[in-house]
Design an enzyme around this catalytic site. Structure first.
Site, PDB file in Angstrom:
ATOM      1  N   LYS A 159       0.879  -1.175   0.000  1.00 14.84           N
ATOM      2  CA  LYS A 159       0.000   0.000   0.000  1.00 14.84           C
ATOM      3  C   LYS A 159       0.913   1.220   0.000  1.00 14.84           C
ATOM      4  CE  LYS A 159      -4.090   1.815   2.395  1.00 14.84           C
ATOM      5  NZ  LYS A 159      -4.999   1.975   1.275  1.00 14.84           N
TER       6      LYS A 159
HETATM    7  C1  LIG Z   1      -6.611   0.249  -3.968  1.00 13.29           C
HETATM    8  C2  LIG Z   1      -7.323  -0.298  -2.793  1.00 13.29           C
HETATM    9  N1  LIG Z   1      -7.865  -1.524  -2.881  1.00 13.29           N
HETATM   10  C3  LIG Z   1      -8.513  -2.074  -1.840  1.00 13.29           C
HETATM   11  C4  LIG Z   1      -8.674  -1.387  -0.647  1.00 13.29           C
HETATM   12  C5  LIG Z   1      -9.394  -2.030   0.490  1.00 13.29           C
HETATM   13  O1  LIG Z   1      -8.468  -2.447   1.464  1.00 13.29           O
HETATM   14  P1  LIG Z   1      -8.894  -2.541   2.980  1.00 13.29           P
HETATM   15  O2  LIG Z   1     -10.090  -3.395   3.044  1.00 13.29           O
HETATM   16  O3  LIG Z   1      -7.719  -3.142   3.666  1.00 13.29           O
HETATM   17  O4  LIG Z   1      -9.167  -1.153   3.451  1.00 13.29           O
HETATM   18  C6  LIG Z   1      -8.133  -0.111  -0.520  1.00 13.29           C
HETATM   19  C7  LIG Z   1      -8.257   0.633   0.734  1.00 13.29           C
HETATM   20  O5  LIG Z   1      -7.320   0.761   1.446  1.00 13.29           O
HETATM   21  C8  LIG Z   1      -7.438   0.447  -1.605  1.00 13.29           C
HETATM   22  O6  LIG Z   1      -6.906   1.668  -1.527  1.00 13.29           O
END
Ligand SMILES: Cc1ncc(COP(=O)(O)O)c(C=O)c1O
Length: 314
Positions: A159
């Site tokens: 991330k």
């Molecule tokens: C690109 C992306 N995909 C998926 C998610 C969902 O991830 P999570 O459920 O860990 O928040 C997020 C959010 O953080 C995101 O930015």
């Protein structure tokens, strides 16, 4: 829009006021996007503020750091404890927590290894990410002309701030055409994810979601949905999803910390199902929120209760 922030910010082991949480523009991160982050929700439960899946978010942050060869001066337990402390010191009942790990001020040039690594933990109040009505009535979305990052370019499993330049293109294109959100395809033309959410498709009695190799972030909510779907007796399949499956699906929904479980009611102006949130989406949304908000038994140990001394031991 003003940020409804909490005053105390954790920086490298100390609490500082929000206004002092600043960096120099010559910091490595400003030119080269060398930042990893998380987004974590703390819910106001009957037993006080509880952070949802704190350990899993911390692990993902540490995994992102490993991929980008960033060594943190703080252990997993120290970071977990610091986030609980962040909620306590700010007397927050509910919050969106944003941990940041970035390459700071030191050397100039692309090589990141001579720049200090700074860790910040901040929090603010955040309502419904995709709009107040989104959870109840669903959102109208499009398939973006921007693809998700290709597998051997920027790692989708990390991330990283850099990935969100791609997310911004998807989001701006959607907004320009009056959609709430955009869905990106992967390099091969299969469905990947929204600009800030994972995606699930209900089709022919099964629930489908793209595999991690489709350039998706390993969402913590995605993992929660998979667990809860199986608990509810649904068949959950991780497989490549062709674009047209979105159009003929019975139900489609997003999952994410910010978006929680948001039904999708139309895609490219084609109505999904009957245009209302479907029974599978509604069931999973209610199950998810009831655990996160502390209304149901926390049978998977997903909540860290900030005001209880035992919270950190689990
Ligand atoms: C690109 C992306 N995909 C998926 C998610 C969902 O991830 P999570 O459920 O860990 O928040 C997020 C959010 O953080 C995101 O930015």
């Amino acid at each position: 829009m003003a940020v409804n922030y909490y005053e105390q910010v954790w920086h490298n082991g100390e609490f500082i006021p929000w206004d002092r949480a600043t960096i120099h523009v010559a910091s490595h991160v400003v030119s080269y996007a060398s930042c990893l982050f998380e987004g974590i929700r703390c819910y106001d439960t009957p037993n006080g503020p509880a952070i949802f899946r704190l350990k899993e978010h911390t692990d993902r942050l540490l995994n992102s750091a490993k991929i980008y060869r960033m060594e943190l001066a703080y252990s997993r337990d120290q970071l977990i404890q610091a986030m609980v402390e962040l909620i306590r010191i700010n007397r927050a009942q509910h919050a969106y927590i944003r941990p940041l790990v970035l390459r700071g001020y030191g050397a100039v040039g692309v090589n990141p290894l001579k720049n200090p690594i700074e860790v910040y933990l901040l929090a603010w109040q955040w309502g419904k990410y995709l709009g107040d009505d989104a959870l109840k009535h669903g959102v109208d979305v499009c398939v973006s002309s921007w693809r998700r990052v290709a597998p051997d370019t920027l790692p989708a499993m990390a991330k990283s701030a850099a990935n969100y330049m791609n997310a911004q293109l998807i989001q701006m294109e959607a907004a320009t055409h009056q959609y709430t959100e955009g869905i990106a395809l992967d390099l091969y033309g299969n469905v990947s994810e929204g600009s800030g959410e994972n995606i699930f498709v209900v089709y022919n009695g099964k629930i489908f979601t793209p595999p991690l190799a489709s350039s998706v972030l390993p969402g913590i909510t995605r993992d929660s949905v998979i667990t809860l779907a199986r608990e509810c007796g649904y068949e959950l399949v991780e497989q490549n999803i062709p674009r047209e499956m979105l159009y003929i699906a019975d139900e489609v929904f997003f999952s994410g910390t910010a978006a929680e479980i948001t039904p999708i009611r139309s895609i490219d102006r084609l109505v999904v199902g009957n245009g209302q949130p479907g029974p599978v989406t509604r069931r999973l949304q209610e199950r998810y929120l009831s655990i996160a908000q502390g209304r149901a038994e926390d049978k998977y140990g997903w909540l860290t209760f900030c005001n209880q001394p035992a919270a950190l031991a689990r």
